[in-house]
Motif scaffolding. Sequence first.
Motif, PDB file in Angstrom:
ATOM      1  N   VAL A  88      -4.629  -7.696   9.390  1.00  0.00           N
ATOM      2  CA  VAL A  88      -4.517  -6.747   8.280  1.00  0.00           C
ATOM      3  C   VAL A  88      -3.086  -6.221   8.208  1.00  0.00           C
ATOM      4  CG1 VAL A  88      -5.374  -4.587   7.289  1.00  0.00           C
ATOM      5  CG2 VAL A  88      -6.930  -6.100   8.545  1.00  0.00           C
ATOM      6  N   LEU A  89      -2.498  -6.266   7.031  1.00  0.00           N
ATOM      7  CA  LEU A  89      -1.138  -5.787   6.835  1.00  0.00           C
ATOM      8  C   LEU A  89      -1.104  -4.262   6.851  1.00  0.00           C
ATOM      9  CD1 LEU A  89      -0.407  -8.333   4.016  1.00  0.00           C
ATOM     10  CD2 LEU A  89       0.752  -8.313   6.229  1.00  0.00           C
ATOM     11  N   PRO A  90      -0.011  -3.653   7.347  1.00  0.00           N
ATOM     12  CA  PRO A  90       0.000  -2.194   7.520  1.00  0.00           C
ATOM     13  C   PRO A  90      -0.185  -1.411   6.220  1.00  0.00           C
ATOM     14  CG  PRO A  90       2.196  -3.134   7.885  1.00  0.00           C
ATOM     15  CD  PRO A  90       1.229  -4.275   7.848  1.00  0.00           C
ATOM     16  N   TRP A  91       0.411  -1.882   5.121  1.00  0.00           N
ATOM     17  CA  TRP A  91       0.257  -1.148   3.860  1.00  0.00           C
ATOM     18  C   TRP A  91      -1.155  -1.295   3.289  1.00  0.00           C
ATOM     19  CZ3 TRP A  91       3.882  -4.885   4.887  1.00  0.00           C
ATOM     20  CH2 TRP A  91       3.604  -6.174   4.405  1.00  0.00           C
ATOM     21  N   VAL A  92      -1.804  -2.398   3.596  1.00  0.00           N
ATOM     22  CA  VAL A  92      -3.191  -2.568   3.176  1.00  0.00           C
ATOM     23  C   VAL A  92      -4.090  -1.608   3.952  1.00  0.00           C
ATOM     24  CG1 VAL A  92      -5.164  -4.153   3.196  1.00  0.00           C
ATOM     25  CG2 VAL A  92      -2.936  -4.953   2.402  1.00  0.00           C
ATOM     26  N   VAL A 180      -0.093   0.782 -12.689  1.00  0.00           N
ATOM     27  CA  VAL A 180       0.450   0.468 -11.364  1.00  0.00           C
ATOM     28  C   VAL A 180       1.863  -0.088 -11.493  1.00  0.00           C
ATOM     29  CG1 VAL A 180       0.238  -1.088  -9.383  1.00  0.00           C
ATOM     30  CG2 VAL A 180      -1.768   0.136 -10.223  1.00  0.00           C
ATOM     31  N   LEU A 181       2.044  -1.009 -12.425  1.00  0.00           N
ATOM     32  CA  LEU A 181       3.361  -1.613 -12.623  1.00  0.00           C
ATOM     33  C   LEU A 181       4.372  -0.580 -13.112  1.00  0.00           C
ATOM     34  CD1 LEU A 181       2.334  -5.014 -14.239  1.00  0.00           C
ATOM     35  CD2 LEU A 181       3.299  -4.658 -11.965  1.00  0.00           C
ATOM     36  N   ALA A 182       3.940   0.306 -13.983  1.00  0.00           N
ATOM     37  CA  ALA A 182       4.846   1.342 -14.480  1.00  0.00           C
ATOM     38  C   ALA A 182       5.317   2.243 -13.345  1.00  0.00           C
ATOM     39  CB  ALA A 182       4.152   2.169 -15.566  1.00  0.00           C
ATOM     40  N   GLY A 183       4.411   2.566 -12.431  1.00  0.00           N
ATOM     41  CA  GLY A 183       4.791   3.396 -11.291  1.00  0.00           C
ATOM     42  C   GLY A 183       5.799   2.709 -10.391  1.00  0.00           C
ATOM     43  N   ILE A 184       5.583   1.418 -10.142  1.00  0.00           N
ATOM     44  CA  ILE A 184       6.520   0.665  -9.312  1.00  0.00           C
ATOM     45  C   ILE A 184       7.866   0.542 -10.012  1.00  0.00           C
ATOM     46  CG2 ILE A 184       6.997  -1.578  -8.263  1.00  0.00           C
ATOM     47  CD1 ILE A 184       3.989  -1.910  -7.856  1.00  0.00           C
ATOM     48  N   THR A 300       8.685  -8.595  11.340  1.00  0.00           N
ATOM     49  CA  THR A 300       7.737  -9.354  10.531  1.00  0.00           C
ATOM     50  C   THR A 300       7.066  -8.508   9.443  1.00  0.00           C
ATOM     51  OG1 THR A 300       5.993  -8.992  12.179  1.00  0.00           O
ATOM     52  CG2 THR A 300       7.291 -11.014  12.376  1.00  0.00           C
ATOM     53  N   SER A 301       6.679  -7.284   9.766  1.00  0.00           N
ATOM     54  CA  SER A 301       6.020  -6.459   8.751  1.00  0.00           C
ATOM     55  C   SER A 301       6.985  -6.081   7.640  1.00  0.00           C
ATOM     56  CB  SER A 301       5.434  -5.191   9.387  1.00  0.00           C
ATOM     57  OG  SER A 301       4.360  -5.507  10.246  1.00  0.00           O
ATOM     58  N   PHE A 302       8.215  -5.719   7.996  1.00  0.00           N
ATOM     59  CA  PHE A 302       9.214  -5.372   6.992  1.00  0.00           C
ATOM     60  C   PHE A 302       9.516  -6.570   6.102  1.00  0.00           C
ATOM     61  CE2 PHE A 302      13.973  -4.312   6.325  1.00  0.00           C
ATOM     62  CZ  PHE A 302      13.717  -3.852   5.042  1.00  0.00           C
ATOM     63  N   ILE A 303       9.710  -7.727   6.707  1.00  0.00           N
ATOM     64  CA  ILE A 303       9.993  -8.930   5.927  1.00  0.00           C
ATOM     65  C   ILE A 303       8.817  -9.241   5.007  1.00  0.00           C
ATOM     66  CG2 ILE A 303      10.322 -11.433   6.065  1.00  0.00           C
ATOM     67  CD1 ILE A 303      11.886 -10.957   8.651  1.00  0.00           C
ATOM     68  N   ALA A 304       7.617  -9.176   5.550  1.00  0.00           N
ATOM     69  CA  ALA A 304       6.439  -9.483   4.734  1.00  0.00           C
ATOM     70  C   ALA A 304       6.318  -8.539   3.547  1.00  0.00           C
ATOM     71  CB  ALA A 304       5.178  -9.408   5.596  1.00  0.00           C
ATOM     72  N   SER A 305       6.769  -7.313   3.708  1.00  0.00           N
ATOM     73  CA  SER A 305       6.624  -6.333   2.631  1.00  0.00           C
ATOM     74  C   SER A 305       7.543  -6.611   1.453  1.00  0.00           C
ATOM     75  CB  SER A 305       6.892  -4.918   3.164  1.00  0.00           C
ATOM     76  OG  SER A 305       8.269  -4.699   3.415  1.00  0.00           O
ATOM     77  N   ALA A 311       1.778  -5.382  -4.933  1.00  0.00           N
ATOM     78  CA  ALA A 311       1.512  -4.097  -5.574  1.00  0.00           C
ATOM     79  C   ALA A 311       1.551  -2.942  -4.583  1.00  0.00           C
ATOM     80  CB  ALA A 311       0.150  -4.141  -6.261  1.00  0.00           C
ATOM     81  N   LEU A 312       1.233  -3.215  -3.327  1.00  0.00           N
ATOM     82  CA  LEU A 312       1.240  -2.173  -2.303  1.00  0.00           C
ATOM     83  C   LEU A 312       2.485  -2.207  -1.437  1.00  0.00           C
ATOM     84  CD1 LEU A 312      -2.462  -2.377  -0.994  1.00  0.00           C
ATOM     85  CD2 LEU A 312      -1.520  -0.746  -2.654  1.00  0.00           C
ATOM     86  N   SER A 313       3.022  -3.398  -1.176  1.00  0.00           N
ATOM     87  CA  SER A 313       4.074  -3.519  -0.173  1.00  0.00           C
ATOM     88  C   SER A 313       5.467  -3.219  -0.692  1.00  0.00           C
ATOM     89  CB  SER A 313       4.071  -4.933   0.429  1.00  0.00           C
ATOM     90  OG  SER A 313       4.623  -5.886  -0.474  1.00  0.00           O
ATOM     91  N   LEU A 314       5.710  -3.404  -1.980  1.00  0.00           N
ATOM     92  CA  LEU A 314       7.074  -3.250  -2.492  1.00  0.00           C
ATOM     93  C   LEU A 314       7.607  -1.852  -2.200  1.00  0.00           C
ATOM     94  CD1 LEU A 314       8.537  -4.618  -5.786  1.00  0.00           C
ATOM     95  CD2 LEU A 314       9.088  -2.322  -5.022  1.00  0.00           C
ATOM     96  N   THR A 315       6.823  -0.837  -2.552  1.00  0.00           N
ATOM     97  CA  THR A 315       7.298   0.521  -2.308  1.00  0.00           C
ATOM     98  C   THR A 315       7.233   0.880  -0.823  1.00  0.00           C
ATOM     99  OG1 THR A 315       5.081   1.320  -2.896  1.00  0.00           O
ATOM    100  CG2 THR A 315       6.738   1.321  -4.628  1.00  0.00           C
ATOM    101  N   TRP A 316       6.351   0.213  -0.062  1.00  0.00           N
ATOM    102  CA  TRP A 316       6.247   0.454   1.383  1.00  0.00           C
ATOM    103  C   TRP A 316       7.556   0.084   2.082  1.00  0.00           C
ATOM    104  CZ3 TRP A 316       6.447  -2.258   6.009  1.00  0.00           C
ATOM    105  CH2 TRP A 316       5.818  -1.682   7.122  1.00  0.00           C
TER     106      TRP A 316
END
Length: 330
Positions: A88-92, A180-184, A300-305, A311-316
């Motif tokens: 499971v990814l951290p932002w998920v 969601v897209l507007a917020g990002i 790895t987590s930073f790269i994956a984000s 939708a969740l990882s970009l801002t993470w």
Amino acid sequence: MRHSRLPALAALLASALVLTACATSPDDSGTASGASVTIEHAFGETTITGTPENVVTLGWGSADAAIALGVVPVAMPFQSYGGDDDGVLPWVREALEEQGAEIPTVLPDSSEEPPYEDIAKADPDVILAVYSGITEEQYELLSAIAPTVAYPGEAWSTPWRDVVSIVGEALGKSEEAEQVLAGIDEELAAAAAANPEFAGKSIAAVWDVAGTFYVYKDADPRVEFLFDLGFTNPASVDELANGDATFYYTLSYEQLDKLESDVVLSYSDTQAEADAFVSSSHGLSIPAVASGNVATAVGTSFIASVSPPTALSLTWGLDDLVSALEKAVS
């Protein structure tokens, strides 16, 4: 559309369909009645009737998009890169905790074939593989379990915004997807406005790993959102490109001096690997690295984000990436 079946997979599918039949009665499909939507993709088109309740996701980003839209999948893929011991990814995990939701079934780690039996056990109303590498044969087998939405163009190349939009359309949540897209986009615009020095600077996204040097093309989602921050695609990335894949290509170390850009963004699993690259003779042959205009995404987590973002990882991962880029541009 072809309707052939790989013999070995056909036997597996037969077993999966038995499981599906046992899990769903004729009068209870699990999908709410109502309007239908038809989504075109690389293998044809898929019609989804009503509002899906049991959603299975495959590949990358579709689970994130669904969760961002308030729909927790009944099953999602194991993410070995960047994920925890449970896949499971951290932002998920953070998003699910914020929603007070349990972690859904994590499908077995499978790189070559989707785990058909496990998918069938989840009794899906729809299977979302919007950013994935499923083949047409695999799509047909999945479609025999539930309506399946594949990628719209090339495998592993769906723009991150399109992943959100397509998932929203499939789930009957197009308006929510736009929100969601507007917020990002607001966060990206704020980051770009806070760093006007990014504007017009060309950037090459690369990875030096195990003796192979990768360059990511402008069609890759990990590069695409760098443009939202103001960066541009260097001419050298296009000029040196070959046919390795739709979203990347490899270069020999002897050619790295031709990779000209204002900034280089390098990915490395560990700090030791990052340090080794920027101090290596081949790394220093890249003009931007030699001049110190190199940003590194480490871990790895930073790269994956951020490669590619979801939708969740970009801002993470956005703040850390912007910080690294600031140092490279200054």
